[in-house]
Scaffold this active site. Structure first.
Site, PDB file in Angstrom:
ATOM      1  N   LYS A  71     -84.360  46.646  21.752  1.00 18.13           N
ATOM      2  CA  LYS A  71     -83.358  47.370  20.973  1.00 18.13           C
ATOM      3  C   LYS A  71     -82.809  46.480  19.869  1.00 18.13           C
ATOM      4  O   LYS A  71     -82.508  45.309  20.100  1.00 18.13           O
ATOM      5  CB  LYS A  71     -82.211  47.827  21.878  1.00 18.13           C
ATOM      6  N   GLU A 103     -78.220  63.841  36.126  1.00 13.80           N
ATOM      7  CA  GLU A 103     -77.004  64.637  36.288  1.00 13.80           C
ATOM      8  C   GLU A 103     -76.998  65.450  37.576  1.00 13.80           C
ATOM      9  O   GLU A 103     -75.948  65.595  38.229  1.00 13.80           O
ATOM     10  CB  GLU A 103     -76.828  65.558  35.081  1.00 13.80           C
ATOM     11  N   ARG A 148     -76.791  70.397  32.930  1.00 14.58           N
ATOM     12  CA  ARG A 148     -78.026  70.011  33.614  1.00 14.58           C
ATOM     13  C   ARG A 148     -77.844  69.937  35.125  1.00 14.58           C
ATOM     14  O   ARG A 148     -78.827  69.877  35.867  1.00 14.58           O
ATOM     15  CB  ARG A 148     -78.510  68.672  33.065  1.00 14.58           C
TER      16      ARG A 148
END
Length: 633
Positions: free
Chosen positions: A286, A373, A401
Site C-alpha cells: 500500500k 458482516e 449484508r
C-alpha cells in the site's frame, strides 16, 4: 531535438497501452503513479494508498488482456484510479468524487471498461465467474479476471464463489483468473528471483505437461500416485501458500512481486493461455512509491483535504467540532469503564468506526472479525447469549449484508445487541454504494428491534446510553461527519423510552423530524410559524405525541434522511390512519433513486432536505405562507 512527450499522454485506451514496447512499461508506471498522487493531492478527495499499490498490476492486466473484450472485475473498487486513467478518463480525474464528476468506484454507466460496479467487498469472484460461464454458454472466446484484496478474502462470499468456481457447471469449466492482491504481507525473501522463476515455471506449459504426464503414468500404481501427489502438495506448500486454493479446484501460482512488471507480464501471459480456474497470488505494498504512504498506510488510505505531495498530509488542526464517529468512540470507552460486560465488534472498520482508543484501552474486549458482516452479527448474538453486552460498530450500508442474521439470530431471539449505525443518510463523495439510505425502512419492520435517531452530538451519546441499557436489540443511527457543535454532557444519561419532545410550538402545521434534519426543519419552521417535534425514536414511535400533534394541527410533515418508502414518515402515516384521523401528511426524505456522489450539503439541498427545500416543499403542498390556506385542499 524535441523531448518526447510523456508516455501517459499517449494513452487514451488500453489499446494504446498494448502498442507500447514492453521496455517502456516501467516508465509508464512511474508516470501513472505520479499522476494518481497529483490528482488526489489536488482534489483533496479520494483513496490514495490502495491506488498507489496497484499501478503495476493495472498496467500488466490491461497490457496482457484484451480489455474491454476480456473482463476485469475490481473488488471493492477504491483501487481503480490507475484503471480509470488508462481507460480514457485521464482528463476527467480532476472531477473525481465530485458532483457531476467521475465516481471513486467502478460504474458500468461510466465506462465499458467498468465491467461490474463494485464498492462493497468480496463480490468480484462471483461476478467474474458469472461472466466467464456466460461467455462459454454464448460461445464467445474471452477471459474473465477477478482482482480481490487480501482483506476481502475474509468474507464468506469470496469462499462461496471459490467453491462454486472450482467445479464444472453442466460439464463446463469456467476460464476464470482470480488475482489475489495481497497488500498486507511484506515482500519476504522467498518472493525474489527464485520465486519469480518458480512462478513463471509453474504457470507455463512445461510444468503443466510434466505434472499431467506423471499423473497419467502413476495412476496405474495407486500407492505411488498418492505418494507423488502428497510430495507435490508438500513441495508447493514450502514455496507457496496455495494448497487451500488448489483444494477448491484452482491452479495456484505465486506469490510474485506485484510491482515487478518482468514477473507480472509473463506470468499473466501464461495464465491467459490456460483453461479452467486459475489463481494468481501477487504481493503489493500500500502506498508503494510514495514514502509517507508506505510508512503509514492507515493514515494515507484516503485524503480528506488538499495537500502538497512534498509535505504529505497536513497535521490535524486542534479543536473543532467532534464528528459523530468520535462521539461514539468516546461514549464506548466511557461505557466500557462503567460496565465490564461491554464488548465491541467491528467488521474491519476500526478507524472508520472510531474504535482505535477502545482497542488500545480494552484489547481483550475488542473484536475485529474482518470483512464478515454476517459473522459479526451472529458472533454478537453468541456473546449476548452468554451474558455479555455486545456493541456492533458498523456502517448502515454494511449492515445490509448481515440482514438475515439481524432478523433470525438477534431479533428473533430478542438478544441485547446494540448496533451503532454510522454513516446513516447520505455520505457525500463515496456515493450511492455507501449511502445509509435504507436502515430506517429495513430496521423498523423487524419485531423486537428498536431504532433511535438522535439529532445532535449530545443526543447521540444519550441515545447510545439508552440503547445499551435497555436490554433488547436496538440500533442507533447517526451520520458521517461533524454535527452542529452541541456541547456533549459527559454523563451517561438515558432518554425516557419511546418518547419524543416538542422543540418549537407553532400553529396549524407540525413538522415531525427524525434525526439530524431537525435543525433545517427548525429553520424552516421559523419562517412558517410551525410546530417542530424532535421524535428521537423511529421505533417504538411516540404514538401519543403523533396523535396529539395530528389532532391539534391542520397538517403534518415528516422529515428524515432516509428513503421515504417504508421510512419514519410511513410509520407516522400508519399511526394516524390506525387512529382514524384524516389529517393531511407530507413525507420528506430521500427520493426513490440512487443519489450520486458529491458534497453532502449540496446533495441534501438537491433532495430538498435543507431549510429552504423543506420550506419550499411545504408551501408547494399546502399553499401560501403564513395562512397555509390550502391546507385542507
Amino acid at each position: 531535438m524535441k523531448p518526447h512527450p510523456p508516455l501517459l499522454d499517449r494513452i487514451d485506451s488500453p489499446a494504446d497501452l498494448r502498442r507500447l514496447p514492453r521496455g517502456d512499461l516501467p516508465a509508464l508506471a512511474a508516470e501513472l503513479r505520479a499522476f494518481v498522487l497529483r490528482t488526489v493531492s489536488q482534489t483533496g478527495n479520494g483513496h490514495l494508498g490502495s491506488n498507489l499499490g496497484t499501478v503495476e498490476l493495472t498496467v500488466a492486466l490491461h497490457y496482457v488482456f484484451n480489455t474491454p473484450h476480456d473482463r476485469i472485475v475490481w473488488d471493492v473498487g477504491h483501487q481503480t484510479y490507475p484503471h480509470k486513467v488508462l481507460t480514457g478518463r485521464r482528463d476527467r480525474m480532476h472531477t473525481l468524487r465530485q458532483l457531476g464528476g467521475i465516481g471513486g468506484f467502478p460504474r458500468r454507466e461510466e465506462s465499458e471498461y467498468d465491467t461490474f460496479g463494485t464498492a462493497h467487498s468480496s463480490t468480484s469472484i462471483s461476478a467474474a465467474l458469472g461472466m466467464a460461464l456466460a461467455s462459454k454458454l454464448k460461445g464467445e472466446e474471452r477471459r474473465a479476471v477477478a482482482v480481490i484484496g487480501d482483506g476481502a478474502m475474509s468474507a464468506g462470499m469470496a469462499f462461496e464463489a471459490l467453491n462454486n468456481a472450482g467445479v464444472s457447471h453442466a460439464g463446463v469449466n469456467a476460464d476464470l483468473l482470480v488475482v489475489l492482491n495481497d497488500n498486507d504481507m511484506s515482500i519476504s525473501p522467498p518472493v525474489g528471483a527464485l520465486n519469480k522463476y518458480l512462478a513463471r515455471l509453474m504457470s507455463g506449459q512445461f510444468y503443466e505437461a510434466a505434472r499431467q504426464g506423471a499423473k497419467a503414468v502413476l495412476k496405474n500404481a495407486p500407492p505411488l500416485f498418492e505418494l507423488a501427489r502428497r510430495f507435490e502438495e508438500h513441495a508447493k506448500g514450502m514455496v507457496v501458500p496455495g494448497t487451500i486454493f488448489e483444494e477448491f479446484g484452482f491452479n495456484y501460482v505465486g506469490p510474485i512481486d506485484g510491482h515487478d512488471l518482468d514477473a507480472l507480464i509473463p506470468t499473466l501471459e501464461n495464465l491467459r493461455a490456460k483453461r479452467g480456474p486459475q489463481f494468481l497470488h501477487v504481493v503489493t505494498k500500500k502506498g508503494y512509491g510514495y514514502k509517507p504512504a508506505e510508512a503509514d498506510p492507515v493514515r494515507y488510505h484516503a485524503a480528506s483535504t488538499k495537500f502538497d505531495p512534498e509535505q504529505g498530509f497536513p497535521a490535524a488542526k486542534p479543536g473543532g467540532k467532534p464528528s459523530y464517529t468520535q462521539v461514539f468512540g468516546q461514549w464506548l470507552c466511557d461505557m466500557a469503564e462503567a460496565d465490564p460486560l461491554l464488548v465491541a465488534i467491528t467488521p474491519a472498520m476500526r478507524e472508520g468506526s472510531g474504535l482505535v482508543e477502545f482497542h488500545q484501552r480494552f484489547p481483550k474486549r475488542y473484536h475485529d472479525v474482518g470483512i464478515a458482516e454476517q459473522h459479526a452479527v451472529t458472533f454478537a448474538a453468541g456473546l449476548a447469549c452468554e451474558g455479555l453486552k455486545p456493541v456492533v460498530a458498523i456502517y448502515s450500508t454494511f449492515l445490509q449484508r448481515g440482514y438475515d442474521q439481524l432478523i433470525h439470530d438477534v431479533a428473533l431471539q430478542n438478544l441485547p445487541v446494540v448496533f451503532a449505525l454510522d454513516r446513516a443518510g447520505l455520505v457525500g463523495a463515496d456515493g450511492p454504494t455507501h449511502a445509509g439510505a435504507y436502515d430506517i425502512a429495513y430496521v423498523r419492520c423487524v419485531p423486537n428491534l428498536a431504532l433511535l435517531a438522535p439529532s445532535d452530538e449530545n443526543e447521540c451519546r444519550q441515545a447510545l446510553t439508552t440503547a445499551f441499557r435497555h436490554g433488547t436489540p436496538v440500533a442507533v443511527r447517526y451520520p458521517r461527519g461533524a454535527g452542529i457543535g452541541a456541547a456533549v454532557d459527559p454523563a451517561l444519561t438515558e432518554w425516557p423510552w419511546g418518547r419524543g419532545l416538542v422543540r418549537r410550538r407553532g400553529q396549524r402545521l407540525a413538522i415531525l423530524a427524525f434525526g439530524t434534519l431537525l435543525h433545517p426543519a427548525l429553520a424552516a419552521a421559523e419562517k412558517l410559524g410551525a410546530t417542530v417535534a424532535d421524535m428521537r425514536f423511529v421505533k417504538p414511535l411516540d404514538q401519543a405525541l403523533v396523535l396529539e400533534l395530528a389532532r391539534s394541527h391542520e397538517a403534518l410533515v415528516t422529515v428524515e434522511e432516509g428513503c421515504v418508502m417504508g421510512g419514519a414518515g410511513s410509520a407516522v402515516l400508519e399511526c394516524v390512519a390506525a387512529a382514524g384521523l384524516a389529517v393531511p401528511l407530507l413525507q420528506l426524505g430521500l427520493p426513490d433513486r440512487f443519489v450520486e456522489h458529491g458534497d453532502p450539503a449540496r446533495l441534501l439541498a438537491l433532495c430538498g432536505l435543507d431549510a429552504a427545500g423543506i420550506e419550499q416543499s411545504i408551501l408547494q403542498r399546502f399553499g401560501g405562507r403564513p395562512s397555509l390556506a390550502a391546507v385542507n385542499a
